[in-house]
Scaffold this active site. Structure first.
Site, short mmCIF file in Angstrom:
data_model
loop_
_atom_site.label_atom_id
_atom_site.label_comp_id
_atom_site.label_asym_id
_atom_site.label_seq_id
_atom_site.Cartn_x
_atom_site.Cartn_y
_atom_site.Cartn_z
N HIS A 114 -8.33 4.50 -2.10
CA HIS A 114 -8.31 5.34 -3.53
C HIS A 114 -9.50 4.97 -4.41
O HIS A 114 -9.71 5.56 -5.41
CB HIS A 114 -7.00 5.06 -4.24
CG HIS A 114 -5.68 5.70 -3.59
ND1 HIS A 114 -4.76 6.10 -4.45
CD2 HIS A 114 -5.61 6.08 -2.44
CE1 HIS A 114 -3.86 6.90 -3.71
NE2 HIS A 114 -4.25 7.02 -2.34
N HIS A 279 -1.97 6.42 7.52
CA HIS A 279 -0.61 6.23 7.37
C HIS A 279 0.30 5.62 8.65
O HIS A 279 1.59 5.76 8.94
CB HIS A 279 -0.11 7.86 7.41
CG HIS A 279 -0.17 8.46 6.24
ND1 HIS A 279 0.09 9.48 5.54
CD2 HIS A 279 -1.08 7.86 4.84
CE1 HIS A 279 -0.40 10.04 4.41
NE2 HIS A 279 -1.17 8.89 4.05
#
EC number: 1.11.1.21
Length: 748
Positions: A114, A279
């Site tokens: 991020h 993920h």
């Protein structure tokens, strides 16, 4: 894209010590700050250009001082010891924020992702290169909920190693360490990101509420994301993990995924690799009612000391944590690299469900796989779950073939993820010559590689002789200046791309950019190439000059001649060492985003450009990394040199074009001229003699802003003064050299 998009807040408490807050999650309304501060000039006159944007990081704000050399400090760092300490932190759970599965790896991957993932290709802004995640607004974005905890976990490491490791590097490095600690072989890693000490104003969107989307889509029925935005939604890194505007449609979500990852310079395979790879670790957090989550760090009470999103759901941490409002564990091995994400994605049929916090997600259908997913804190096993955007990888034809192939060939996934992850973390860092550390791999095509110097460089005598040849070649001062500016002026300080090094002005796509006047380049470049070839064929000792160097040298020779014609002898500093890249080492599509829509320094704008030209000039100056005074003196000097696009006379306020005079400023500020908008030409102004009405000059907003804007007028007055003609020449040359050398990281 591991999107823990969380909770927000309503109006602020009226007293400083009030700690209660209400919040909604996962749909987050806008903050409603209360302030007793006076209105700023921008509040009163929002359309006025803000020259202070050109000075985002003043030296006085840096506590380390102007003489601090990060590369010098970094050279003292034991990087293996640093890695060991980061991994130790990662595997030591803290009671104040317990680690899922005893390992903070998933949290650290998300933090690094991020930070780097804010990068956007259209203007090069964002990315992890300055440690901006520490500051507002990024530290309080809904997509960054709980990353405040990740950075606090790293504080003992930062404290220990001090100035030898920047926060910017540490935030990115932690995610790389996380992957390695969980068994993944990374492609490489580079240090070299220097910290800044205050937030920078970046237009992340025009919406006035978190998770808003209405201002970045045109409302025409087409889902076309406006430039330069890299995310679909205010406060998110890429896309809403529940689907567009929270509608759980995996096919529609795939379209958004492709658009937003593409705006981070990722192709379809890189995009799929990042999602699958990222993920494969950790989980999302949505244990309960999101209304119980408190305000973000920038709005949190002072006693929380910069930590936000304090939750009153149960203990508020560990098994009770609420971050995105989504409660998903992707794999049965959340702290180990393997192919179980894809095995799980394709191993079950999926049904739409809601998390305990009320967020849309998918669960394995008909109770399949119940108990196969481990609980992060030793509770009963869980059913397999996926985000809406995970199902996109299976349902969308964009990604299905790619992920299906990786299901059977996990080694291809590992290679694709390693390279895409490296690209994600380093996309905003520029050339490999800026990189530090022992783990830097070979330059990649997306890094705009330039070859190393493999020959002796020209000396002062050679430079003088080459200048004479250039000036005797028949090429004019405007031609030489414009060519050098076309090469060097492509630089973007945001992501350190473009510039004269590499000589890519002679290659596609830059050779055909409208701003660069291809027909003029067809006249100038062959002449310079002939001079280069003749020199390289005859020079002693194997000395050579690249075309990249010669383009800059030729422009500098023209500036010296123009200064002499104005009555000033001055030497323009020239540092050889640029090399010429090949067309094969130039990604045409990647370079296309550097093409200027406008360049006020050359008084150029694409036909039909609707944005205010003076705003676009300021943006171009920002990308070049020049200050307000430098922008001012460059525009005035380039007008005097006749360096306008297409030979336009707009802003050429002089009767001796080609001489480096301060006439632009003198005549702009002459009260004997009255300006009015042209009745026949769009975006053009006419300057008439106030007494006779005769037409004296024409101009664009790029020119008149230096008389209209109070800050720029103050700067223009300095250069118009009778006693500052010499200063004008000296300052122009200094600013010119700065632009020519912007991408010479070897000189810095």
């Amino acid at each position: 894209m591991s999107s823990d998009t969380s909770a927000s807040r309503p109006p602020q408490p009226d007293t400083r010590t009030a700690s209660k807050s209400e919040s909604e999650n996962p749909a987050i309304p806008s903050p409603h700050p209360k302030s007793n501060a006076p209105l700023t000039n921008r509040d009163w006159w929002p359309n006025q250009i803000d020259v202070s944007r050109l000075h985002p990081h003043v030296a006085e704000a840096n506590p380390l001082g102007e003489d601090f050399d990060y590369a010098e400090e970094f050279a003292k760092l034991d990087v293996e010891a640093l890695k060991a300490d980061v991994i130790s932190v990662m595997t030591t759970s803290q009671d104040w924020w317990p680690a899922d599965y005893g390992h903070y790896g998933g949290l650290f991957i998300r933090m690094s992702w991020h930070a780097a993932g804010t990068y956007r290709i259209h203007d090069g802004r964002g990315g992890g290169g300055q440690g901006m995640q520490r500051f507002a607004p990024l530290n309080s974005w809904p997509d960054n909920v709980s990353l405040d905890k990740a950075r606090r976990l790293l504080w003992p490491v930062k404290k220990k190693y001090g100035n030898k490791i920047s926060w910017a590097d540490l935030i990115i490095f932690a995610g790389n360490c996380a992957l390695e600690s969980m068994g993944f072989k990374t492609f490489g890693f580079a240090f070299g990101r220097e910290d800044v000490w205050e937030p920078e104003e970046i237009l992340w969107g025009e919406e006035d509420e978190w998770l808003g989307t209405d201002k970045r889509y045109p409302g025409t029925g087409e889902r076309e994301l406006a430039q330069p935005y890299g995310a679909t939604t205010m406060g998110l890194i890429y896309v809403n993990p529940e689907g567009p505007e929270g509608k759980p449609d995996p096919i529609a979500a795939a379209i958004d995924i492709r658009e937003t990852f593409g705006r981070m310079a990722m192709n379809d395979e890189e995009t799929a690799a990042l999602i699958v790879g990222g993920h494969s670790f950790g989980k999302t957090h949505g244990a309960g009612d999101a209304d119980l989550v408190g305000p973000e760090p920038e709005a949190a009470p002072i006693e929380q000391q910069g930590l936000g999103w304090k939750s009153s759901h149960g203990t508020g941490v560990g098994k009770d944590a609420i971050t995105s409002g989504l409660e998903v564990v992707w794999t049965p091995t959340p702290t180990k690299w393997d192919n179980t994400f894809l095995e799980t994605l394709y191993g079950y049929e999926w049904e739409l469900t809601k998390s305990p916090a009320g967020a849309w997600q998918f669960t394995a259908k008909d109770g399949a796989g119940a108990g196969t997913i481990p609980d992060p804190f030793g509770g009963p096993g869980r059913a397999p779950t996926m985000l809406v955007t995970d199902i996109s990888l299976r349902e969308s034809p964009i990604y299905r073939d790619i992920t299906r192939r990786w299901l059977d060939h996990p080694e291809e996934l590992a290679d694709a993820f390693a390279k895409a992850w490296y690209k994600l973390l380093h996309r905003d860092m520029g050339l490999v010559s800026r990189f530090l550390g022992p783990w830097v791999p070979e330059p990649q095509l997306w890094q705009d590689p330039v070859p190393p110097v493999d020959h002796p460089l020209v000396d002062d005598n050679d430079v003088a002789a080459l200048k004479d040849k250039v000036l005797a070649s028949g090429l004019s001062v405007p031609q030489l200046v414009k060519t050098a500016w076309s090469a060097a002026g492509s630089y973007r300080n945001t992501d350190k791309r473009g510039g004269a090094n590499g000589g890519r002005l002679r290659l596609q796509p830059q050779r055909n950019w409208e701003a660069n006047e291809p027909s003029e380049l067809d006249k100038v470049l062959p002449v310079l190439e002939k001079i280069q070839q003749d020199f390289n064929a005859s020079a002693s000792g194997g000395k050579k000059i690249s075309l990249a160097d010669l383009i800059v040298l030729a422009g500098s020779a023209a500036v010296e001649k123009a200064a002499k014609d104005a009555g000033y002898e001055i030497s323009v500093h020239f540092a050889p060492g640029r090399t010429d890249a090949s067309q094969e080492s130039t990604d045409v599509d990647s370079f296309a985003v550097l093409e200027p829509r406008a360049d006020g320094f050359r008084n150029f704008a694409r036909p039909g450009e609707k944005a205010p030209l003076e705003q676009l000039l300021l943006e171009r100056a920002y990308l070049l990394g020049v200050t307000g005074p430098e922008m001012t003196v460059l525009v005035g000097g380039l007008r005097a040199l006749g360096a306008n696009h297409g030979g336009s006379k707009h802003g050429v306020f002089t009767d001796r074009p080609g001489a480096l005079t301060n006439d632009f400023f003198v005549n702009l500020l002459d009260m004997g001229t009255e300006w009015k908008a042209s009745e026949t030409a769009e975006n053009v102004y006419e300057g008439h003699d106030r007494a006779t009405g005769a037409l004296k000059w024409t101009a664009t907003a790029n020119d008149l802003v230096f008389g209209s804007n109070s800050v720029l007028r103050a700067l223009a007055e300095v250069y118009a003064q009778d006693d500052n003609q010499g200063k004008f020449v000296e300052d122009f040359v200094a600013a010119w050299v700065k632009v020519m050398n912007n991408d010479r990281f070897d000189l810095k």
